[in-house]
Design a protein around this motif. Structure first.
Motif, PDB file in Angstrom:
ATOM      1  N   GLU A 568       0.832  -1.207   0.000  1.00 19.50           N
ATOM      2  CA  GLU A 568       0.000   0.000   0.000  1.00 19.50           C
ATOM      3  C   GLU A 568       0.867   1.257   0.000  1.00 19.50           C
ATOM      4  OE1 GLU A 568      -2.373  -0.568   3.466  1.00 19.50           O
ATOM      5  OE2 GLU A 568      -3.449  -2.291   2.613  1.00 19.50           O
ATOM      6  N   ARG A 569       1.945   1.234   0.758  1.00 11.98           N
ATOM      7  CA  ARG A 569       2.856   2.382   0.786  1.00 11.98           C
ATOM      8  C   ARG A 569       3.483   2.605  -0.588  1.00 11.98           C
ATOM      9  NH1 ARG A 569       6.356   1.163   6.288  1.00 11.98           N
ATOM     10  NH2 ARG A 569       4.830   1.921   7.817  1.00 11.98           N
ATOM     11  N   LEU A 570       3.848   1.511  -1.233  1.00 15.67           N
ATOM     12  CA  LEU A 570       4.453   1.631  -2.565  1.00 15.67           C
ATOM     13  C   LEU A 570       3.446   2.203  -3.555  1.00 15.67           C
ATOM     14  CD1 LEU A 570       7.211   0.974  -3.891  1.00 15.67           C
ATOM     15  CD2 LEU A 570       6.165  -1.147  -4.725  1.00 15.67           C
ATOM     16  N   GLU A 571       2.188   1.793  -3.424  1.00 18.73           N
ATOM     17  CA  GLU A 571       1.136   2.346  -4.277  1.00 18.73           C
ATOM     18  C   GLU A 571       0.997   3.846  -4.038  1.00 18.73           C
ATOM     19  OE1 GLU A 571      -2.101  -0.100  -3.069  1.00 18.73           O
ATOM     20  OE2 GLU A 571      -1.816  -1.562  -4.700  1.00 18.73           O
ATOM     21  N   GLN A 572       1.015   4.255  -2.767  1.00 21.22           N
ATOM     22  CA  GLN A 572       0.894   5.668  -2.436  1.00 21.22           C
ATOM     23  C   GLN A 572       2.068   6.472  -2.989  1.00 21.22           C
ATOM     24  OE1 GLN A 572       0.520   5.598   1.825  1.00 21.22           O
ATOM     25  NE2 GLN A 572      -1.485   4.583   1.750  1.00 21.22           N
ATOM     26  N   ALA A 573       3.230   5.829  -3.078  1.00 18.93           N
ATOM     27  CA  ALA A 573       4.413   6.503  -3.623  1.00 18.93           C
ATOM     28  C   ALA A 573       4.444   6.479  -5.146  1.00 18.93           C
ATOM     29  CB  ALA A 573       5.677   5.847  -3.074  1.00 18.93           C
ATOM     30  N   GLY A 574       3.440   5.824  -5.752  1.00 14.49           N
ATOM     31  CA  GLY A 574       3.354   5.795  -7.208  1.00 14.49           C
ATOM     32  C   GLY A 574       4.344   4.865  -7.873  1.00 14.49           C
ATOM     33  N   MET A 575       4.783   3.836  -7.155  1.00 14.66           N
ATOM     34  CA  MET A 575       5.818   2.954  -7.723  1.00 14.66           C
ATOM     35  C   MET A 575       5.431   1.489  -7.691  1.00 14.66           C
ATOM     36  SD  MET A 575       9.363   4.663  -6.287  1.00 14.66           S
ATOM     37  CE  MET A 575       8.916   4.524  -4.548  1.00 14.66           C
ATOM     38  N   VAL A 576       4.160   1.172  -7.488  1.00 13.20           N
ATOM     39  CA  VAL A 576       3.785  -0.229  -7.360  1.00 13.20           C
ATOM     40  C   VAL A 576       4.094  -1.009  -8.632  1.00 13.20           C
ATOM     41  CG1 VAL A 576       1.375  -0.034  -8.140  1.00 13.20           C
ATOM     42  CG2 VAL A 576       2.012  -1.747  -6.407  1.00 13.20           C
ATOM     43  N   HIS A 577       4.131  -0.308  -9.777  1.00 16.19           N
ATOM     44  CA  HIS A 577       4.469  -0.978 -11.040  1.00 16.19           C
ATOM     45  C   HIS A 577       5.919  -1.461 -11.060  1.00 16.19           C
ATOM     46  CE1 HIS A 577       5.885   3.134 -11.528  1.00 16.19           C
ATOM     47  NE2 HIS A 577       6.619   2.756 -12.577  1.00 16.19           N
ATOM     48  N   MET A 578       6.734  -0.970 -10.110  1.00 14.34           N
ATOM     49  CA  MET A 578       8.139  -1.366 -10.055  1.00 14.34           C
ATOM     50  C   MET A 578       8.391  -2.513  -9.085  1.00 14.34           C
ATOM     51  SD  MET A 578       9.556   0.554 -12.251  1.00 14.34           S
ATOM     52  CE  MET A 578      11.241   0.070 -11.900  1.00 14.34           C
ATOM     53  N   ALA A 579       7.366  -2.960  -8.383  1.00 14.01           N
ATOM     54  CA  ALA A 579       7.562  -3.920  -7.288  1.00 14.01           C
ATOM     55  C   ALA A 579       8.288  -5.177  -7.742  1.00 14.01           C
ATOM     56  CB  ALA A 579       6.218  -4.269  -6.664  1.00 14.01           C
ATOM     57  N   GLN A 580       7.830  -5.780  -8.828  1.00 15.37           N
ATOM     58  CA  GLN A 580       8.437  -7.034  -9.257  1.00 15.37           C
ATOM     59  C   GLN A 580       9.859  -6.809  -9.754  1.00 15.37           C
ATOM     60  OE1 GLN A 580       6.856  -9.614  -8.426  1.00 15.37           O
ATOM     61  NE2 GLN A 580       8.267 -11.136  -9.238  1.00 15.37           N
ATOM     62  N   LYS A 581      10.089  -5.679 -10.411  1.00 18.49           N
ATOM     63  CA  LYS A 581      11.445  -5.380 -10.878  1.00 18.49           C
ATOM     64  C   LYS A 581      12.378  -5.158  -9.683  1.00 18.49           C
ATOM     65  CE  LYS A 581      10.114  -3.317 -15.338  1.00 18.49           C
ATOM     66  NZ  LYS A 581       8.673  -3.586 -15.279  1.00 18.49           N
ATOM     67  N   PHE A 582      11.892  -4.453  -8.660  1.00 18.76           N
ATOM     68  CA  PHE A 582      12.697  -4.241  -7.457  1.00 18.76           C
ATOM     69  C   PHE A 582      13.025  -5.572  -6.787  1.00 18.76           C
ATOM     70  CE2 PHE A 582      11.021   0.340  -6.478  1.00 18.76           C
ATOM     71  CZ  PHE A 582      11.742   0.820  -7.560  1.00 18.76           C
ATOM     72  N   PHE A 583      12.039  -6.446  -6.723  1.00 15.56           N
ATOM     73  CA  PHE A 583      12.257  -7.761  -6.114  1.00 15.56           C
ATOM     74  C   PHE A 583      13.333  -8.537  -6.860  1.00 15.56           C
ATOM     75  CE2 PHE A 583      11.008 -12.250  -6.888  1.00 15.56           C
ATOM     76  CZ  PHE A 583      11.536 -12.789  -5.725  1.00 15.56           C
ATOM     77  N   GLN A 584      13.195  -8.639  -8.167  1.00 18.04           N
ATOM     78  CA  GLN A 584      14.153  -9.424  -8.947  1.00 18.04           C
ATOM     79  C   GLN A 584      15.556  -8.832  -8.868  1.00 18.04           C
ATOM     80  OE1 GLN A 584      14.085 -12.236 -10.688  1.00 18.04           O
ATOM     81  NE2 GLN A 584      11.948 -12.767 -10.327  1.00 18.04           N
ATOM     82  N   ALA A 585      15.663  -7.506  -9.028  1.00 21.65           N
ATOM     83  CA  ALA A 585      16.990  -6.877  -9.056  1.00 21.65           C
ATOM     84  C   ALA A 585      17.666  -6.952  -7.692  1.00 21.65           C
ATOM     85  CB  ALA A 585      16.865  -5.420  -9.508  1.00 21.65           C
ATOM     86  N   SER A 586      16.935  -6.673  -6.632  1.00 18.02           N
ATOM     87  CA  SER A 586      17.533  -6.758  -5.298  1.00 18.02           C
ATOM     88  C   SER A 586      17.898  -8.189  -4.960  1.00 18.02           C
ATOM     89  CB  SER A 586      16.576  -6.192  -4.243  1.00 18.02           C
ATOM     90  OG  SER A 586      15.388  -6.971  -4.165  1.00 18.02           O
ATOM     91  N   GLY A 587      17.066  -9.122  -5.390  1.00 21.34           N
ATOM     92  CA  GLY A 587      17.351 -10.529  -5.132  1.00 21.34           C
ATOM     93  C   GLY A 587      18.590 -11.029  -5.838  1.00 21.34           C
ATOM     94  N   LYS A 588      18.789 -10.599  -7.075  1.00 18.16           N
ATOM     95  CA  LYS A 588      19.988 -11.000  -7.810  1.00 18.16           C
ATOM     96  C   LYS A 588      21.249 -10.447  -7.144  1.00 18.16           C
ATOM     97  CE  LYS A 588      18.287 -13.324 -11.354  1.00 18.16           C
ATOM     98  NZ  LYS A 588      18.643 -14.748 -11.636  1.00 18.16           N
ATOM     99  N   LEU A 589      21.162  -9.225  -6.615  1.00 17.35           N
ATOM    100  CA  LEU A 589      22.303  -8.664  -5.887  1.00 17.35           C
ATOM    101  C   LEU A 589      22.538  -9.441  -4.602  1.00 17.35           C
ATOM    102  CD1 LEU A 589      24.494  -6.536  -5.358  1.00 17.35           C
ATOM    103  CD2 LEU A 589      22.703  -5.065  -4.390  1.00 17.35           C
ATOM    104  N   ALA A 590      21.481  -9.777  -3.885  1.00 22.37           N
ATOM    105  CA  ALA A 590      21.632 -10.548  -2.645  1.00 22.37           C
ATOM    106  C   ALA A 590      22.310 -11.885  -2.912  1.00 22.37           C
ATOM    107  CB  ALA A 590      20.272 -10.754  -1.987  1.00 22.37           C
ATOM    108  N   VAL A 591      21.965 -12.535  -4.021  1.00 14.83           N
ATOM    109  CA  VAL A 591      22.597 -13.810  -4.375  1.00 14.83           C
ATOM    110  C   VAL A 591      24.102 -13.614  -4.566  1.00 14.83           C
ATOM    111  CG1 VAL A 591      22.800 -15.552  -6.186  1.00 14.83           C
ATOM    112  CG2 VAL A 591      20.539 -14.900  -5.331  1.00 14.83           C
ATOM    113  N   GLN A 592      24.498 -12.530  -5.261  1.00 15.31           N
ATOM    114  CA  GLN A 592      25.930 -12.267  -5.430  1.00 15.31           C
ATOM    115  C   GLN A 592      26.625 -12.081  -4.082  1.00 15.31           C
ATOM    116  OE1 GLN A 592      26.932  -9.244  -8.531  1.00 15.31           O
ATOM    117  NE2 GLN A 592      24.705  -9.126  -8.746  1.00 15.31           N
ATOM    118  N   CYS A 593      25.948 -11.373  -3.184  1.00 12.04           N
ATOM    119  CA  CYS A 593      26.533 -11.149  -1.855  1.00 12.04           C
ATOM    120  C   CYS A 593      26.684 -12.466  -1.118  1.00 12.04           C
ATOM    121  CB  CYS A 593      25.667 -10.178  -1.061  1.00 12.04           C
ATOM    122  SG  CYS A 593      25.600  -8.505  -1.732  1.00 12.04           S
TER     123      CYS A 593
END
Length: 954
Positions: A568-593
């Motif tokens: 809901e907060r992400l929707e209020q910030a106008g970025m909910v369309h980025m949620a899946q991209k944020f998940f995938q990109a942050s997850g790929k970085l976490a795997v490298q770490c």
């Protein structure tokens, strides 16, 4: 045992939130409400539904704390006078039991069965059984046995609920110690004899049958004399001359079913009882560096576990569910579970025995153990915890999978008291490796006389043997602060060549303690050099952005209101369309770490094991989504199990090299390392290393001579080099290493750039002198302002951004979760964590056409992003070319590189100071951005008002 009566089913039920039932004698009442047992009040939806939405952990809508009353009629149909009748409640909270209104007793164990002898109370074998369960007013907090962050503070009765009926004699406990090397079986039997039998002569028979077979492998009996009451019988059986017993371990989890029978005759008849338990033959030894199981070296590849099971709110009580959990973990290279301030039920130990998983239960405590007379001494609590340990050893100690035992998590207090507790446990049970606790005394650790190993994260402020730390526990780890490389080892941190003197004296320090802080006294002393095996505690903790698709999976007693609120907060910030991209990109970085973290552990000869936090997400403590699996132990789609095992398994083949970024013509130099803990020898094989261009397929190859590979903690093999080919544009190469003819392999991606001979400053000066049709390149606001007023294109470096609109840049993803550690840092008056989770990169955007990148952050970005100021673009509709992923608590719209129409002009904003960076990747990013800004493709879609730009950069 004469008979067993299952008491599962419907029970009378009443909630007593006001805790008035004792004084109002609820134990003499019948109740109109009912509940199914085994189960919890939350599962049965008892009590009013709470509307409160928890944000730091999962919400339990039917949460209840207080007294709950359970009742039913019980009857032993074949009851005879003299029968012993035993009530078993396998797992519950504080319990109180009455028969027909007469108080029988109470039990308090979090971790073990509550056993009641009803013999003197159950007249004629029947009566009304009343049980009150309290999940309040504990003698000790309970750690993750009761935490809302993990399995909740449920109320109910789980697992087996039964009456067991015995005639004359009962085998209460059987202690079995199997000695693999000596070929011996030591047993200690606790037999209870009916008080009406003065004494009788009996036979104690022990037989062994390999599980799954029907023929006894060993059978022997000895005469014993029993008297009324409790009887302790010990005997050692010599197995020499029998078939050699097979040892139990993760590769061959061979189990033997042991049947212990005691029988004898008196004038009153024949009395007998038997117990069947599964054992495994194993010997545990150590030296100053390593664990040994049956003489074979053992490296613990562990994970933290807080028993998070969102559908039920408690740990499963059946073997099949635990087998699924453990087999999933083994599929990701795990051979060890450390249960954080909790102990799993019997079913978990049975499953671990079957699949070959090494378990470490831990006392349910996270606090201070003090000596009498010291400020935080609590006699009642400490006696309860010590007894809890004895009960855990008694109930689960026969399981071969019960390998290690810890006194708690991050304990403080008196080391002598902790050592005495360890010594007392060892005096009664030497079948396990014991440790004072996990990461005790944090910045000032100590090794106790009775420690069999050490579990922690540092030996001094600078001697760190973990890759990541919270800002409040700074300094941070190498994965967080060092340029990505694959050479790092903890060996000189664990056992340095030279000792250093630590600061002397006693001082008070403030530490992170659980989800809060605590002030403790820290005593300086000579630098600690361990003489026992060292295990790294809770390594990793690399956070990923939420995957909001998981919300629909929560169909049980716990509701993910935290995830819903974050979305809901992400929707209020106008970025909910980025949620899946944020998940995938942050997850790929976490795997490298995680890969860097784990390979460092495998490269460290002085390390005897590690415990990841975590393979799976942790849904509490602020919501720490640190797993590559979700809270249901399902793959999140970030990395396959096969690829994860390439750097987390019993056979990890690695390359050691200094950098991921190269210029053409440079040498990529590496050393081959192999951590091989598998006892199976690989014969006549060679190691092959290849480097392949991921676009053209061009491939180079090196190989070693053929050799044999035997079990060794870490071996070094040939060094090698590849020369980076000349390239007109940046390239990505996959460097692959494998043992030919096996499944043992690993790979790395390195980044190659053409040479850039001119200093970037000279290039900038030349470009500034070009015709007006070319972009203006500047890092000065006034020049930007004039250029856009004139309708010019501008490549603007926003290094002068005002602090109110800036977020400092870092390469590594956030540690654990921002809400928890931001709060802790604030309360300790220490720097707050950055709290970002890497980059989401629109890699196909023409601004990056001359650069080489994935959609997620990779090592060539390290020099570009580190310590730079990212732009906070809240309130705009700017879609950055390169997003910086903020955490779910803040939800800033963050841009590293973005574009906008401003006034009459067009601006390509780049926050990193590429004007003054000499690193090759930075130069090529500058070149790519300039080429785009100078092209006809540079036509920004979004607009920013000049006033907004002035606020940010003016």
């Amino acid at each position: 045992m004469k008979s067993k009566i299952d008491l599962s089913g419907m029970w009378e039920f009443c909630l007593d939130g006001d805790k008035k039932g004792m004084e109002q004698e609820f134990y003499n009442r019948h109740f109109s409400d009912t509940i199914a047992l085994p189960g919890t009040t939350s599962e049965a939806k008892k009590g009013g539904r709470r509307e409160k939405r928890e944000i730091g952990y999962l919400t339990e809508p039917y949460h209840f704390e207080g007294y709950a009353w359970y009742g039913r009629e019980v009857e032993v149909k074949d009851y005879q006078p003299g029968d012993q009748v035993i009530l078993k409640l396998e797992r519950t909270r504080k319990s109180y039991v009455w028969i027909d209104g007469v108080f029988v007793g109470s039990r308090e164990s979090f971790c073990t069965s509550h056993i009641y002898d009803l013999t003197a109370y159950l007249m004629q074998g029947r009566g009304h059984l009343s049980v009150m369960i309290s999940n309040v007013d504990y003698k000790a907090p309970g750690g993750h046995m009761t935490s809302p962050d993990t399995q909740t503070n449920w109320n109910g009765i789980l697992g087996e609920i039964s009456l067991r009926v015995y005639r004359g004699v009962r085998l209460k406990d059987v202690f079995a110690e199997s000695c693999w090397k000596k070929r011996q079986l030591k047993i200690a039997v606790n037999a209870a004899v009916d008080d009406k039998i003065s004494q009788f002569y009996a036979k104690l028979a022990v037989s062994l049958c390999k599980k799954g077979e029907s023929v006894d492998w060993f059978c022997e009996s000895v005469p014993v004399q029993l008297t009324a009451g409790a009887n302790e019988i010990t005997h050692t059986f010599d197995l020499k001359g029998q078939n050699e017993p097979e040892g139990w371990n993760e590769y061959t989890p061979v189990l033997y079913e042991m049947r212990v029978e005691i029988s004898g005759e008196t004038s009153g008849g024949t009395y007998a009882d038997e117990k069947k338990i599964c054992i495994g033959f194993r010997d545990l030894t150590t030296d100053e560096r390593s664990f040994y199981l049956n003489g074979q070296p053992l490296l613990l590849r562990g994970k933290h576990d807080g028993m998070i099971f969102p559908l039920t709110g408690y740990a499963p009580m059946d073997v099949q569910s635990w087998e699924k959990v453990f087999l999933t973990a083994k599929d990701y290279g795990i051979n060890h579970y450390r249960f954080h301030t909790c102990c799993p039920p019997e079913a978990a130990f049975v499953a671990a025995d079957e699949v070959g998983m090494y378990l470490e239960p831990e006392l349910p405590f996270w606090g201070t153990i003090a000596a009498e007379g010291e400020p935080e001494y609590d006699k009642t609590r400490q006696e309860f915890l010590k007894q809890e340990g004895y009960d855990i050893l008694r109930e689960y100690g026969n399981h071969p999978s019960f390998l290690l035992f810890s006194l708690g998590n991050e304990l403080w207090g008196n080391p002598k008291v902790l050592d005495e507790i360890l010594g007392d446990y060892k005096a009664v049970d030497r079948r396990h490796w014991y440790v004072q606790g996990s990461n005790n005394f944090q910045f000032v650790p100590t090794v106790l006389v009775n420690d069999d190993f050490f579990c922690g994260v540092r030996f001094s402020k600078e001697r760190l043997f973990r890759g990541s730390y919270a800002m409040c526990d700074a300094p941070q780890g190498h994965v967080q602060v060092k340029r990505p490389e694959m050479e790092y080892s903890y060996d000189d941190k664990i056992r340095p060549a030279q000792k250093a003197e630590m600061e002397s004296g006693v001082g008070e320090i403030e530490i992170q303690f659980g989800t809060g802080t605590k002030k403790v006294k820290a005593e300086g002393k000579e630098e600690l050099i361990p003489h026992i095996p060292v295990v790294s505690h809770e390594i990793g903790q690399y956070e990923t952005y939420p995957d909001y698709r998981e919300i629909e999976k929560y169909t049980g007693v716990l509701v993910p209101e935290n995830l819903k609120i974050f979305k809901e907060r992400l929707e209020q910030a106008g970025m909910v369309h980025m949620a899946q991209k944020f998940f995938q990109a942050s997850g790929k970085l976490a795997v490298q770490c995680y890969k860097r973290e784990l390979e460092t552990a495998f490269k460290s000869r002085e390390l005897a094991g590690f415990q990841i936090l975590d393979l799976q997400d942790f849904t509490g403590q602020g919501t720490a989504l640190v797993g590559i699996l979700n809270a249901f132990m399902e793959n999140k789609g970030l990395i396959t199990a096969d690829d994860w095992r390439s750097f987390c398994s019993d056979c990890v083949l690695m390359l050691s090299f200094p950098s991921f970024v190269y210029e053409e013509g440079m040498k990529f130099s590496y050393r081959i390392l192999f951590s091989n803990m598998n006892p199976t020898e690989l014969k006549d094989a060679r190691i092959v290393v290849t480097m392949q261009n991921k676009v053209t397929g061009e491939r180079m190859r090196n190989e070693t001579e053929r050799m044999h590979f035997t079990q060794t903690r870490l071996s070094e093999y040939a060094d090698g080099t590849f020369r980076i080919p000349e390239c007109g544009v940046p390239q990505v190469y996959e460097v692959h290493v494998e043992i030919e003819g096996s499944s043992i392999e690993n790979s790395y991606e390195i980044y190659a750039f053409p040479k850039c001979h001119s200093k970037l400053g000279d290039v900038v000066n030349i470009l500034r002198q070009k015709a007006d049709t070319l972009p203006v390149i500047t890092d000065r606001y006034e020049e930007l302002k004039r250029a856009v007023a004139e309708g010019r294109k501008v490549l603007f470096f926003g290094t002068g951004i005002r602090d109110a609109y800036a977020m400092i840049g870092t390469y590594c993803t956030d540690f654990w979760c921002y809400p928890m550690f931001a709060s802790i840092s604030e309360s300790m008056n220490r720097p707050k964590p950055v709290g970002t989770m890497g980059l989401y990169i629109r890699s196909e955007h023409p601004a990056l056409a001359e650069f080489v990148t994935e959609e997620y952050e990779t090592p060539q970005w390290w020099d570009i992003v580190t310590e730079e100021k990212n732009a906070i673009l809240d309130g705009t509709d700017i879609e950055p070319i390169v997003w910086v992923i903020d955490n779910f608590a803040r939800n800033h719209r963050l841009g590293l590189i973005y574009e906008a129409k401003v006034d009459n002009g067009s601006v390509l904003f780049c926050q990193p100071d590429l004007l003054h960076k000499d690193e090759i990747a930075a130069k090529w990013l500058f070149y790519s951005l300039y080429q785009y800004a100078a092209s006809e493709r540079f036509v920004p879609e979004q607009t920013m008002e000049p006033g907004q730009i002035e606020k940010m950069y003016g």
